[in-house]
Scaffold this motif. Structure first.
Motif, mmCIF file in Angstrom:
data_model
loop_
_atom_site.group_PDB
_atom_site.id
_atom_site.type_symbol
_atom_site.label_atom_id
_atom_site.label_comp_id
_atom_site.label_asym_id
_atom_site.label_seq_id
_atom_site.Cartn_x
_atom_site.Cartn_y
_atom_site.Cartn_z
ATOM 1 N N GLU A 45 -4.509 -3.278 -10.565
ATOM 2 C CA GLU A 45 -5.507 -2.270 -10.873
ATOM 3 C C GLU A 45 -5.552 -1.165 -9.813
ATOM 4 N N GLN A 46 -5.331 -1.574 -8.571
ATOM 5 C CA GLN A 46 -5.474 -0.598 -7.486
ATOM 6 C C GLN A 46 -4.166 0.094 -7.125
ATOM 7 N N ARG A 47 -3.099 -0.282 -7.812
ATOM 8 C CA ARG A 47 -1.816 0.331 -7.495
ATOM 9 C C ARG A 47 -1.958 1.838 -7.404
ATOM 10 N N ASP A 48 -1.289 2.410 -6.432
ATOM 11 C CA ASP A 48 -1.242 3.859 -6.253
ATOM 12 C C ASP A 48 -2.581 4.484 -5.862
ATOM 13 N N ALA A 49 -3.632 3.682 -5.863
ATOM 14 C CA ALA A 49 -4.926 4.251 -5.480
ATOM 15 C C ALA A 49 -5.057 4.200 -3.963
ATOM 16 N N GLY A 61 3.473 2.379 -2.476
ATOM 17 C CA GLY A 61 2.718 2.283 -3.725
ATOM 18 C C GLY A 61 1.843 1.048 -3.799
ATOM 19 N N GLU A 62 2.207 0.033 -3.028
ATOM 20 C CA GLU A 62 1.450 -1.218 -3.065
ATOM 21 C C GLU A 62 0.439 -1.319 -1.939
ATOM 22 N N GLU A 122 14.768 1.250 2.833
ATOM 23 C CA GLU A 122 14.927 1.629 1.434
ATOM 24 C C GLU A 122 13.670 1.297 0.626
ATOM 25 N N ALA A 123 12.981 0.252 1.062
ATOM 26 C CA ALA A 123 11.838 -0.225 0.278
ATOM 27 C C ALA A 123 10.531 0.478 0.644
ATOM 28 N N ILE A 124 10.571 1.371 1.655
ATOM 29 C CA ILE A 124 9.322 1.980 2.122
ATOM 30 C C ILE A 124 8.524 2.680 1.006
ATOM 31 N N PRO A 125 9.173 3.488 0.171
ATOM 32 C CA PRO A 125 8.377 4.151 -0.888
ATOM 33 C C PRO A 125 7.743 3.153 -1.864
ATOM 34 N N LEU A 126 8.510 2.136 -2.185
ATOM 35 C CA LEU A 126 7.986 1.105 -3.087
ATOM 36 C C LEU A 126 6.768 0.416 -2.463
ATOM 37 N N LEU A 127 6.916 0.075 -1.191
ATOM 38 C CA LEU A 127 5.833 -0.607 -0.490
ATOM 39 C C LEU A 127 4.606 0.281 -0.366
ATOM 40 N N ALA A 150 7.531 -8.078 -8.342
ATOM 41 C CA ALA A 150 7.753 -9.091 -7.323
ATOM 42 C C ALA A 150 6.876 -8.830 -6.106
ATOM 43 N N VAL A 151 6.779 -7.562 -5.723
ATOM 44 C CA VAL A 151 5.954 -7.222 -4.563
ATOM 45 C C VAL A 151 4.513 -7.634 -4.840
#
Ligand code: ADP
Ligand code: MG
Length: 583
Positions: A434-438, A470-471, A463-468, A523-524
């Protein structure tokens, strides 16, 4: 290579036959489809086999039958009564339309047809014998209304094809598979399958899809299924799907029929799977029987020689409707009835203390004031929220078993066991999604955590920094192979050893599994939920237990954790009484 020449008709037919007639099951399929198209209400398939394999396939129907002229014409290539020209294809209601099945089969076997039409009051029937594409015999015989077609000596004149046949049991299994899918698509017809004189399968006429499923796969499976329904102006979906606990390693048990045709469609199977979301572990598939009625103008059936595939217009909307229908069916159900009786019983028996005694012990621990679990308290408070619909039965905790399972009593006297870690994982998972990207997803750390990694891992982390991000992880590169973690997902915020947890989370993230791009985010989220959740072995106060249950009840799918394992096991009152022989 010598000269260019035209192939003789026999060779042409044999080549054409190769496309339609691959094995005995293809013969069964074509004959059964013809019987269905002839308006039969009862169809009998008789198979004869010996050690060499299947020797005879015979289909008898009570359909409309054929006149003597039609009976002979039926074996001509491209002879069909089902369409006149290409425009008819767009409103096709029958399974056949190419007029090549009988011709193709007769090109590579010996076929006997006995038929008598329903209309016209014919007093006798016709018998036609065709071998290797040649009409050998046509005569008059006494016969009931309807049609019987027998196919013997399949591939007698095409040894190469005969060689490709598998063992008798494999070929039989394919035949049964064909009957199953046709029977599922046609619950208005009674099917009966007999092999060497023994009945192998039988469905009843017009008893409904569920009864057909029971006839084919047994009453137990049928009883455990959930009904699915969906509708768009041009589409009606009905079907039955398994509860998440009944799952398979591949999608082959997802059966799809469109307008009475059995279809192989990876996309529709994927749409069904999608409806389960994380109720199922990754790489697991449900059992499902989906029946779609779609405006015929939107279905192109003429894309595959054996008509196993179709092309759909407005495919995207159809797939979305399937997913939504499945999701809706699952959301409306109490999935705890899921857990197989035995395993539920075992879990109860493992710790055979009485729940009341457990509760008293738990209370004693807390009233004695030691090991008051402040950490758990903090973690639980973090996930508190209001106003969502309550999706669990009302229950009151009685105590804890092994500081791992909460024991609770339902208002109707049912007994519930809740895996506290799995339950909290579910709660956190929903919250993280629910809080993703918030902005609120991230919580700044007072002191950044500094992490130094071996080159390979640091490359992966970079490489994973942008993905992380978002979380809720804010990670900066700090120097060579060194990173500063400045913020963590709120869900991890209450963790005491933030540095350790962050390290662990990142290590998990980098340890394979998580690679396919689309799954990474999922997965994250799962890892965060798992790391943030209260652990098994943590004592909880009655208040904390209550809090956990009420939070779980307000998640979207309270009955399973993000990995698809159960969070709650239920023993309803009836089952308890049965266990103690009270009924
Ligand atoms: P198709 O089914 O594509 O029309 P087939 O070669 O399977 O082509 O059958 C040719 C024709 O023979 C059908 O169109 C139908 O008119 C007739 N026919 C075949 N089987 C039956 C049957 N069991 N009962 C009545 N008619 C049949
Ligand atoms: Mg046909």
């Amino acid at each position: 290579m010598t000269e260019i020449h035209l192939l003789d008709p026999e060779t042409v037919n044999q080549i054409a036959a190769g496309e339609v007639v691959e094995r005995p099951a293809s013969v069964a399929k074509e004959l059964l489809e013809n019987a269905i198209d002839a308006g039969a209400t009862a169809i009998l398939l008789e198979i004869t086999s010996d050690t060499t394999g299947i020797t005879k396939i015979q289909v008898t129907d009570n359909g409309e039958g054929m006149t003597p002229e039609e009976a002979v014409l039926a074996f001509q290539p491209h002879a069909t009564s089902k369409i006149r020209d290409i425009t008819d294809l767009s409103r096709i209601q029958t399974l056949g339309f190419r007029g090549e099945a009988l011709a193709s089969i007769a090109a590579v076997a010996e076929v006997t047809m006995i038929t008598r039409p329903r209309r016209g009051g014919a007093l006798s029937g016709t018998r036609v014998l065709v071998r290797g594409g040649e009409v050998v015999e046509v005569g008059e015989v006494g016969a009931p209304e309807g049609t019987t077609v027998s196919v013997e000596r399949l591939f007698y004149n095409t040894p190469a094809r005969r060689k490709f046949l598998k063992s008798r049991n494999t070929e039989l299994a394919h035949v049964y598979g064909v009957v199953e899918s046709l029977a599922l698509a046609h619950d208005e017809i009674a099917f009966r399958v007999v092999h060497n004189g023994k009945e192998r399968m039988a469905t009843q006429r017009s008893a409904g899809l569920l009864a057909t499923i029971a006839g084919l796969y047994g009453a137990d499976l049928a009883r455990s299924l959930l009904p699915v329904e969906g509708r768009l102006p041009f589409l009606t979906i009905r079907g039955y799907i398994s509860r998440p606990s009944e799952n398979r390693g591949n999608p082959s048990q997802i059966s799809v029929t469109i307008n009475g045709r059995c279809i192989v469609s990876r996309k529709i199977a994927a749409a069904v799977r999608e409806g389960y979301g994380n109720l199922l572990p990754k790489d697991r598939y449900p059992v499902a029987f989906m029946d779609l009625a779609i405006d015929t103008g939107l279905v192109d059936v003429n894309v595959h020689p054996t008509k196993r595939e179709v092309r759909l217009s407005r495919e995207h909307e159809i797939l979305e409707a399937v997913t939504a229908a499945v999701r809706g069916a699952l959301a409306g159900h109490d999935l705890s009835r899921d857990s197989p009786e035995e395993s539920a019983q075992q879990q109860i028996v493992v710790d055979n203390k009485q729940p009341m005694q457990v509760a008293r012990e738990a209370d004693a621990i807390y009233s004695a004031g030691h090991r008051r679990p402040g950490l758990a308290d903090k973690r639980l408070r973090r996930t508190e929220r209001e106003g969502e619909k309550n999706l669990l039965p009302e229950m009151e905790p009685i105590g804890q078993v092994a500081a791992t399972y909460i024991v609770a009593e339902g208002v109707d006297g049912s007994l519930y066991l809740i895996d506290q870690h799995a339950a909290h994982e579910r709660i956190l998972y929903d919250q993280v999604v629910e809080q993703r990207d918030a902005e609120s997803a991230a919580q700044e750390l007072l002191v950044p955590v500094i992490l130094t990694l071996p080159p390979k891992e640091s490359a992966a982390l970079r490489e994973a920094i942008p993905l992380l991000r978002g979380e809720g992880f804010v990670v900066d590169e700090f120097g060579r192979d060194t990173f500063a973690i400045r913020a963590v997902p709120t869900a991890l915020g209450a963790v005491e050893d933030a540095a350790g947890t962050v390290r662990e989370t990142i290590a998990d993230l980098l340890s394979g599994d998580v690679r396919p791009h689309t799954d990474r985010r999922e997965a994250v989220t799962c890892i965060i939920a798992c790391k943030g959740a209260i652990r098994a072995g943590t004592p909880l106060t009655p208040e904390q237990q209550r809090l956990l249950i009420s939070q779980l009840a307000r998640t979207k799918t309270p009955w399973t954790c993000p990995h698809g394992r159960p969070t709650v096991v239920a023993l309803d009152r009836k089952r308890l009484e049965k266990m103690f022989g009270r009924t």
